[in-house]
Motif scaffolding. Structure first.
Motif, PDB file in Angstrom:
ATOM      1  N   CYS A 280      -3.521 -10.477  -4.812  1.00  0.00           N
ATOM      2  CA  CYS A 280      -3.608  -9.020  -4.972  1.00  0.00           C
ATOM      3  C   CYS A 280      -2.606  -8.542  -6.013  1.00  0.00           C
ATOM      4  O   CYS A 280      -1.657  -9.252  -6.355  1.00  0.00           O
ATOM      5  CB  CYS A 280      -3.307  -8.318  -3.649  1.00  0.00           C
ATOM      6  N   ALA A 281      -2.805  -7.340  -6.498  1.00  0.00           N
ATOM      7  CA  ALA A 281      -1.822  -6.700  -7.363  1.00  0.00           C
ATOM      8  C   ALA A 281      -0.803  -5.967  -6.489  1.00  0.00           C
ATOM      9  O   ALA A 281      -1.039  -5.705  -5.312  1.00  0.00           O
ATOM     10  CB  ALA A 281      -2.504  -5.730  -8.318  1.00  0.00           C
ATOM     11  N   VAL A 282       0.341  -5.635  -7.086  1.00  0.00           N
ATOM     12  CA  VAL A 282       1.388  -4.894  -6.389  1.00  0.00           C
ATOM     13  C   VAL A 282       1.824  -3.727  -7.253  1.00  0.00           C
ATOM     14  O   VAL A 282       1.988  -3.865  -8.472  1.00  0.00           O
ATOM     15  CB  VAL A 282       2.608  -5.787  -6.083  1.00  0.00           C
ATOM     16  N   ALA A 283       2.009  -2.573  -6.612  1.00  0.00           N
ATOM     17  CA  ALA A 283       2.529  -1.397  -7.315  1.00  0.00           C
ATOM     18  C   ALA A 283       3.838  -0.995  -6.662  1.00  0.00           C
ATOM     19  O   ALA A 283       3.849  -0.308  -5.633  1.00  0.00           O
ATOM     20  CB  ALA A 283       1.524  -0.252  -7.262  1.00  0.00           C
ATOM     21  N   ASN A 284       4.954  -1.446  -7.246  1.00  0.00           N
ATOM     22  CA  ASN A 284       6.268  -1.060  -6.746  1.00  0.00           C
ATOM     23  C   ASN A 284       6.661   0.289  -7.336  1.00  0.00           C
ATOM     24  O   ASN A 284       6.435   0.557  -8.517  1.00  0.00           O
ATOM     25  CB  ASN A 284       7.317  -2.112  -7.116  1.00  0.00           C
ATOM     26  N   LEU A 285       7.249   1.139  -6.521  1.00  0.00           N
ATOM     27  CA  LEU A 285       7.612   2.478  -6.959  1.00  0.00           C
ATOM     28  C   LEU A 285       8.907   2.428  -7.770  1.00  0.00           C
ATOM     29  O   LEU A 285       9.920   1.923  -7.280  1.00  0.00           O
ATOM     30  CB  LEU A 285       7.787   3.393  -5.757  1.00  0.00           C
ATOM     31  N   PRO A 286       8.909   2.936  -8.995  1.00  0.00           N
ATOM     32  CA  PRO A 286      10.118   2.889  -9.830  1.00  0.00           C
ATOM     33  C   PRO A 286      11.046   4.063  -9.531  1.00  0.00           C
ATOM     34  O   PRO A 286      10.694   5.002  -8.819  1.00  0.00           O
ATOM     35  CB  PRO A 286       9.549   2.995 -11.241  1.00  0.00           C
ATOM     36  N   ALA A 308      -0.210   8.277 -10.370  1.00  0.00           N
ATOM     37  CA  ALA A 308      -1.419   7.605 -10.844  1.00  0.00           C
ATOM     38  C   ALA A 308      -1.081   6.530 -11.869  1.00  0.00           C
ATOM     39  O   ALA A 308      -1.659   5.438 -11.857  1.00  0.00           O
ATOM     40  CB  ALA A 308      -2.392   8.621 -11.426  1.00  0.00           C
ATOM     41  N   GLY A 309      -0.123   6.831 -12.766  1.00  0.00           N
ATOM     42  CA  GLY A 309       0.267   5.847 -13.775  1.00  0.00           C
ATOM     43  C   GLY A 309       0.859   4.597 -13.156  1.00  0.00           C
ATOM     44  O   GLY A 309       0.557   3.478 -13.592  1.00  0.00           O
ATOM     45  N   VAL A 310       1.692   4.755 -12.127  1.00  0.00           N
ATOM     46  CA  VAL A 310       2.284   3.599 -11.450  1.00  0.00           C
ATOM     47  C   VAL A 310       1.203   2.754 -10.785  1.00  0.00           C
ATOM     48  O   VAL A 310       1.183   1.523 -10.899  1.00  0.00           O
ATOM     49  CB  VAL A 310       3.318   4.070 -10.400  1.00  0.00           C
ATOM     50  N   LEU A 311       0.285   3.416 -10.103  1.00  0.00           N
ATOM     51  CA  LEU A 311      -0.745   2.691  -9.360  1.00  0.00           C
ATOM     52  C   LEU A 311      -1.734   1.999 -10.288  1.00  0.00           C
ATOM     53  O   LEU A 311      -2.137   0.858 -10.042  1.00  0.00           O
ATOM     54  CB  LEU A 311      -1.481   3.665  -8.437  1.00  0.00           C
ATOM     55  N   GLU A 312      -2.114   2.671 -11.342  1.00  0.00           N
ATOM     56  CA  GLU A 312      -3.114   2.102 -12.247  1.00  0.00           C
ATOM     57  C   GLU A 312      -2.554   1.004 -13.132  1.00  0.00           C
ATOM     58  O   GLU A 312      -3.310   0.224 -13.705  1.00  0.00           O
ATOM     59  CB  GLU A 312      -3.725   3.226 -13.084  1.00  0.00           C
ATOM     60  N   SER A 313      -1.238   0.911 -13.241  1.00  0.00           N
ATOM     61  CA  SER A 313      -0.630  -0.164 -14.049  1.00  0.00           C
ATOM     62  C   SER A 313      -0.205  -1.345 -13.184  1.00  0.00           C
ATOM     63  O   SER A 313       0.457  -2.267 -13.672  1.00  0.00           O
ATOM     64  CB  SER A 313       0.586   0.381 -14.811  1.00  0.00           C
ATOM     65  N   ALA A 314      -0.589  -1.359 -11.920  1.00  0.00           N
ATOM     66  CA  ALA A 314      -0.227  -2.459 -11.025  1.00  0.00           C
ATOM     67  C   ALA A 314      -0.809  -3.770 -11.534  1.00  0.00           C
ATOM     68  O   ALA A 314      -1.886  -3.804 -12.140  1.00  0.00           O
ATOM     69  CB  ALA A 314      -0.738  -2.173  -9.615  1.00  0.00           C
TER      70      ALA A 314
END
Length: 331
Positions: A280-286, A308-314
């Protein structure tokens, strides 16, 4: 003759991993004494309702080394037999030797839907945006709470000492199932408790679409934020320890969906391990967020576009991402 390690693994896989913690420790000690591999114990444990992560599982495993007079394989066999397990019989290969047997895999847990959870669900009524938890999360779109319900203000339900009168009710469904497996109740002060054996059950905000992203999160508030920011489905696990179980089940049921795991702050390392195992992909919050903050908190600080940018760049984690991910906080 029968391979004793395979027999011990078969016995372990027959047991319910959502057992009491003291029994789980006994299984760890007995399985290790029987020669069961840690990866098999961890895989079996991950289907349990109280599973935290591989690190916690290994700590328990390492704390129970085999002892000459301690718990042994016989303990594991006895526990399994009390649960109805029967030792497997392996076919004979030419020459009278036992044929090689593939390593057994943990079966998908299939507990019966909880009658207590169903009773809670059936007496609840549709949830409205005026509910205190919805107001606290600043919801304005009724589509976000589709499928949720609320208990009456005079309901007598008490879970773990918490009065659930007026609580929002989140239904948890297993993949492809139409019957409520378990429920999560959210009290008017935001405290949450679940009822029923959840297994791989979860709640989905939005709709899962083939070929599109879907996000796996811990809480329904986080799911609302993710859905608002992306328009894509967000699946609620009701606990980081259930991330692996839910993600594996969703991948099996929706192979064309692109899964991204979205950990709360402080859970990045545990979730990255799951992502590496399952692809899976991971979207860590910056940014500088507090421990246990989540995507909803990020949304409040930075807005829908930034989230949205963080999630879509996971992306799928690289091998060195596990070492770089923030360590999971100790309880």
């Amino acid at each position: 003759m029968i391979n004793d390690i395979e027999r011990a693994t078969s016995a372990m896989l027959h047991l319910d991993p959502s057992m009491a913690e003291s029994d789980w420790w006994r299984v760890a000690a007995a399985a290790r004494a029987a020669g069961v591999e840690f990866d098999d114990f961890d895989r079996w444990s991950s289907a349990g309702q109280n599973y935290k992560n591989t690190q916690d599982c290994r700590a328990t495993w390492n704390a129970h080394p085999p002892k000459p007079s301690g718990i042994d394989a016989g303990t594991l066999f006895a526990m399994a037999k009390r649960s109805g397990w029967k030792p497997p019989k392996y076919p004979k290969a030419p020459g009278g030797q036992a044929a090689p047997v593939p390593r057994p895999q943990a079966p998908a847990p299939q507990p019966e839907p909880s009658p207590e959870a169903r009773a809670i669900w059936e007496r609840a009524t549709p949830l409205a945006l005026e509910h205190p938890y919805c107001r606290a999360k600043k919801l304005t779109d009724p589509a976000a709470i589709a499928g949720m319900r609320v208990l009456a203000e005079n309901d007598s339900l008490v879970l773990d000492g918490i009065a659930m009168a007026g609580a929002a009710v989140v239904p948890l469904y297993r993949p492809g199932a139409g019957e409520v497996q378990a429920v999560q109740c959210i009290a008017t002060d935001g405290r949450k408790r679940t009822k029923g054996k959840m297994a791989d059950a979860h709640f989905t905000v939005g709709a899962i679409e083939p070929g599109q992203p879907a996000y796996i999160v811990e809480g329904v508030g986080t799911a609302w934020a993710v859905w608002e920011a992306t328009g894509c489905a967000a699946l609620v696990t009701c606990g980081v320890g259930r991330t692996a179980t839910v993600a594996a089940a969703v991948k099996a049921h929706h192979p064309d969906v692109h899964l991204t795991l979205v950990p709360d702050v402080g859970q990045e390392q545990a979730v990255t391990q799951v992502a590496q195992k399952l692809g899976c992909a991971v979207a860590n919050l910056p940014g500088e967020l507090e421990r246990n903050d989540d995507a909803w908190d990020f949304l409040q600080a930075h807005g829908h576009g930034a989230l949205a940018g963080v999630l879509e760049s996971a992306a799928a984690p690289a091998d060195n991402d596990l070492a770089e991910a923030p360590a999971q906080p100790q309880a």
